[in-house]
Design a protein around this motif. Structure first.
Motif, mmCIF file in Angstrom:
data_model
loop_
_atom_site.group_PDB
_atom_site.id
_atom_site.type_symbol
_atom_site.label_atom_id
_atom_site.label_comp_id
_atom_site.label_asym_id
_atom_site.label_seq_id
_atom_site.Cartn_x
_atom_site.Cartn_y
_atom_site.Cartn_z
ATOM 1 N N UNK A 1 0.823 -1.207 0.000
ATOM 2 C CA UNK A 1 0.000 0.000 0.000
ATOM 3 C C UNK A 1 0.860 1.261 0.000
ATOM 4 N N UNK A 2 1.902 1.270 0.836
ATOM 5 C CA UNK A 2 2.751 2.455 0.907
ATOM 6 C C UNK A 2 3.459 2.700 -0.424
ATOM 7 N N UNK A 3 4.013 1.642 -1.003
ATOM 8 C CA UNK A 3 4.718 1.802 -2.272
ATOM 9 C C UNK A 3 3.780 2.280 -3.377
ATOM 10 N N UNK A 4 2.562 1.758 -3.395
ATOM 11 C CA UNK A 4 1.599 2.164 -4.413
ATOM 12 C C UNK A 4 1.161 3.610 -4.213
ATOM 13 N N UNK A 5 1.027 4.032 -2.961
ATOM 14 C CA UNK A 5 0.702 5.431 -2.680
ATOM 15 C C UNK A 5 1.811 6.357 -3.160
ATOM 16 N N UNK A 6 3.053 5.964 -2.936
ATOM 17 C CA UNK A 6 4.189 6.755 -3.427
ATOM 18 C C UNK A 6 4.142 6.860 -4.938
ATOM 19 N N UNK A 7 3.790 5.772 -5.615
ATOM 20 C CA UNK A 7 3.675 5.815 -7.074
ATOM 21 C C UNK A 7 2.583 6.791 -7.509
ATOM 22 N N UNK A 8 1.472 6.852 -6.764
ATOM 23 C CA UNK A 8 0.393 7.783 -7.098
ATOM 24 C C UNK A 8 0.851 9.227 -6.947
ATOM 25 N N UNK A 9 1.573 9.519 -5.858
ATOM 26 C CA UNK A 9 2.107 10.873 -5.655
ATOM 27 C C UNK A 9 3.108 11.209 -6.747
ATOM 28 N N UNK A 10 4.012 10.285 -7.034
ATOM 29 C CA UNK A 10 5.028 10.520 -8.062
ATOM 30 C C UNK A 10 4.390 10.709 -9.424
ATOM 31 N N UNK A 11 3.302 9.978 -9.695
ATOM 32 C CA UNK A 11 2.637 10.107 -10.980
ATOM 33 C C UNK A 11 2.102 11.501 -11.219
ATOM 34 N N UNK A 12 1.631 12.165 -10.166
ATOM 35 C CA UNK A 12 1.147 13.546 -10.300
ATOM 36 C C UNK A 12 2.276 14.559 -10.274
ATOM 37 N N UNK A 210 -1.865 -5.381 -12.405
ATOM 38 C CA UNK A 210 -1.529 -6.786 -12.654
ATOM 39 C C UNK A 210 -0.189 -7.175 -12.024
ATOM 40 N N UNK A 211 0.512 -6.201 -11.463
ATOM 41 C CA UNK A 211 1.806 -6.457 -10.834
ATOM 42 C C UNK A 211 1.809 -6.062 -9.361
ATOM 43 N N UNK A 212 0.607 -5.830 -8.803
ATOM 44 C CA UNK A 212 0.485 -5.329 -7.435
ATOM 45 C C UNK A 212 -0.217 -6.348 -6.555
ATOM 46 N N UNK A 213 0.321 -6.575 -5.376
ATOM 47 C CA UNK A 213 -0.301 -7.486 -4.425
ATOM 48 C C UNK A 213 -1.620 -6.898 -3.929
ATOM 49 N N UNK A 214 -2.669 -7.731 -3.924
ATOM 50 C CA UNK A 214 -3.993 -7.311 -3.461
ATOM 51 C C UNK A 214 -4.457 -6.044 -4.170
ATOM 52 N N UNK A 215 -4.257 -6.004 -5.494
ATOM 53 C CA UNK A 215 -4.489 -4.770 -6.239
ATOM 54 C C UNK A 215 -5.950 -4.346 -6.270
ATOM 55 N N UNK A 216 -6.887 -5.262 -6.148
ATOM 56 C CA UNK A 216 -8.301 -4.877 -6.216
ATOM 57 C C UNK A 216 -8.660 -3.882 -5.108
ATOM 58 N N UNK A 217 -7.935 -3.934 -4.012
ATOM 59 C CA UNK A 217 -8.155 -2.980 -2.919
ATOM 60 C C UNK A 217 -7.079 -1.904 -2.903
ATOM 61 N N UNK A 218 -5.843 -2.316 -3.120
ATOM 62 C CA UNK A 218 -4.697 -1.420 -2.942
ATOM 63 C C UNK A 218 -4.694 -0.257 -3.919
ATOM 64 N N UNK A 219 -4.918 -0.536 -5.201
ATOM 65 C CA UNK A 219 -4.781 0.504 -6.226
ATOM 66 C C UNK A 219 -5.720 1.682 -5.977
ATOM 67 N N UNK A 220 -6.993 1.389 -5.657
ATOM 68 C CA UNK A 220 -7.960 2.463 -5.468
ATOM 69 C C UNK A 220 -7.697 3.293 -4.229
ATOM 70 N N UNK A 221 -7.395 2.638 -3.103
ATOM 71 C CA UNK A 221 -7.140 3.368 -1.851
ATOM 72 C C UNK A 221 -5.871 4.203 -1.970
ATOM 73 N N UNK A 222 -4.820 3.627 -2.556
ATOM 74 C CA UNK A 222 -3.565 4.363 -2.715
ATOM 75 C C UNK A 222 -3.750 5.586 -3.600
#
Length: 471
Positions: A1-12, A210-222
């Motif tokens: 979750x933390x890594x995916x959140x960082x990716x979301x911030x970096x993406x913007x 498709x490369x994220x653990x528990x992505x069905x929940x993680x991607x949206x919340x992050x």
């Protein structure tokens, strides 16, 4: 979750976006810049919710390309994917030129005005991040944690310094957050269109599903957390620029306005501090943008809506190496061409508007897609009605309205890049439709029938966190 959140911030790309886009936003709406960001954020969160809800049903590297095609129409889905591909490719140019300029200005401010040299240095940074993305998602995430961590720390630290050191200028005015300073609906649309570019990029979390653990929940919340973080940074810095700099200083700063702000707050130190933050942000967002475009191209190659070679994946690194190579070559050619024509400020300004048009297309279609996918569940609870219906629909209507409202204000280059880039996609769309791609005969996406866990859809396995083995 933390890594995916960082990716979301970096993406913007908070540092890059504030520096490169503030002059464009102020030029469009003046003192109403903080209001444009505020009122654009509300519907943008609706689009973030749309991505999160759709990701729970179908975790796909293609994201909007897949969802829109399976809910609205395959032609619209392809155009949504194509809009992302074109906008991200154009961004390589809009990001690489400032990266080169910032690097040169650290050694000699005079060198930053040489567009050709800036293009070469920016190309060097781009090639470094291209290699990182090629070598796999784990290396990409580790690199992103370092770059974005330092960037955000510098930006937050400078906000504290700005409060301590001050810098003169005007006092804060609550009217900056109202509607009074917009030049009618057209003026508001122009400001909101630029504000859309500010928030763009968080959806990289969905392209990585498709490369994220528990992505069905993680991607949206992050994505929700990431957009919340960058919104606070965008709003705070826009208010700071409005308070401490004159319109002339903002216009003169162009794509380097954060350096001007730094010098105004802390001469000799603040400017260099923020140059480093913007440079890190620019380099970091190369990575997330490359991930977005290459994963989208991978999904399109896998579905045979573009050449099948784009769907090939490296056996060792588990990355779509053909798509990465193609994007690298195209972006470098465009970057070197841009280095020969116009100034950095002109290129960035036209690119921001053109990209914003394309963002409106695929964000707006995704907002409609979630309503269709959840149509049978909307009346089952207040939560579903709000999060899967009303709010995403509001976001969709808002961004599509901005698209059409802004058409009359486009310059020639903006229309050519923004609309022409979209129009080119009609050629491969009809070509592969005529060739019988299975994408144009999809199963309908229905949230009411979705089940948790691994699923097979259209013959492709979608195991959370296991897509690398399926490549």
């Amino acid at each position: 979750m933390f890594a995916t959140t960082v990716m979301a911030v970096a993406g913007s790309a908070p540092g890059y976006t504030i520096s490169a886009t503030t002059a464009v936003l102020v030029g469009a709406v003046g003192l109403a810049s903080p209001a444009a960001l505020l009122y654009c954020a509300v519907p943008m969160f609706g689009i973030v919710l749309a991505y999160g809800r759709l990701g729970r049903v179908d975790g796909s590297a293609g994201a909007a390309y897949s969802w829109v095609g399976r809910t609205l129409h395959p032609f619209l889905g392809f155009l949504a994917g194509w809009a992302l591909v074109v906008s991200t490719t154009i961004f390589m140019v809009a990001g690489a030129l400032p990266a080169g300029t910032l690097t040169l200005s650290l050694f000699d401010p005079a060198l930053g005005d040489r567009t050709g040299l800036a293009a070469l240095v920016g190309a060097g940074w781009f090639l470094v991040m291209l290699a990182v993305v090629m070598c796999g998602v784990r290396l990409s995430v580790r690199t992103q944690l370092a770059l974005t961590g330092v960037e955000v720390a510098l930006l937050v630290a400078f906000l504290v310094l700005a409060l301590v050191h001050g810098g003169g200028g005007r006092d804060f005015d609550w009217r900056w957050l109202g509607f009074g300073d917009f030049d009618g609906p057209g003026g508001f649309a122009a400001g909101a269109l630029v504000a859309t570019f500010y928030f763009w990029g968080w959806d990289v979390t969905s392209n990585l599903s498709e490369e994220t653990r528990n992505s069905r929940r993680t991607a949206g919340i992050a994505a929700l957390i990431g957009v919340g973080v960058v919104f606070l940074l965008f709003e705070a810095y826009t208010v700071a620029v409005t308070m401490l700099l004159t319109p002339g200083q903002v216009a003169g700063g162009g794509a380097d306005v954060l350096r001007v702000l730094g010098e105004a707050v802390w001469p000799g130190v603040g400017g260099r501090l923020l140059i480093v933050a913007v440079l890190l942000s620019t380099v970091a967002t190369f990575e997330t943008t490359l991930i977005q475009v290459t994963r989208s191209l991978f999904a399109m190659g896998r579905d045979r809506t573009l050449p099948a070679a784009l769907g090939r994946v490296h056996r060792r690194w588990n990355t779509p190496y053909t798509a990465i190579a193609v994007v690298g070559v195209v972006a470098l050619v465009m970057l070197l061409a841009a280095g020969l024509f116009g100034s950095v400020t002109e290129v960035v300004s036209d690119a921001v508007t053109a990209i914003s048009l394309q963002i409106c297309v695929y964000y707006g279609l995704a907002g409609l897609a979630v309503v269709v996918a959840y149509r049978k569940l909307l009346l089952t609870s207040v939560k579903e009605f709000l999060l899967s219906g009303v709010w995403p629909l509001l976001g969709s209507v808002f961004v599509l309205w901005m698209f059409f409202e802004s058409l009359g204000r486009l310059t020639g280059p903006q229309a050519t890049i923004g609309l022409g880039g979209l129009g080119i996609g009609i050629v491969p769309m009809f070509w592969y439709w005529r060739k019988g791609s299975s994408y144009y005969r999809p199963a309908r996406l229905d949230a009411s029938r979705a089940t948790a866990g691994p699923a097979r859809e259209n013959g492709v396995r979608h195991d959370d966190g296991a897509m690398a083995t399926d490549f």
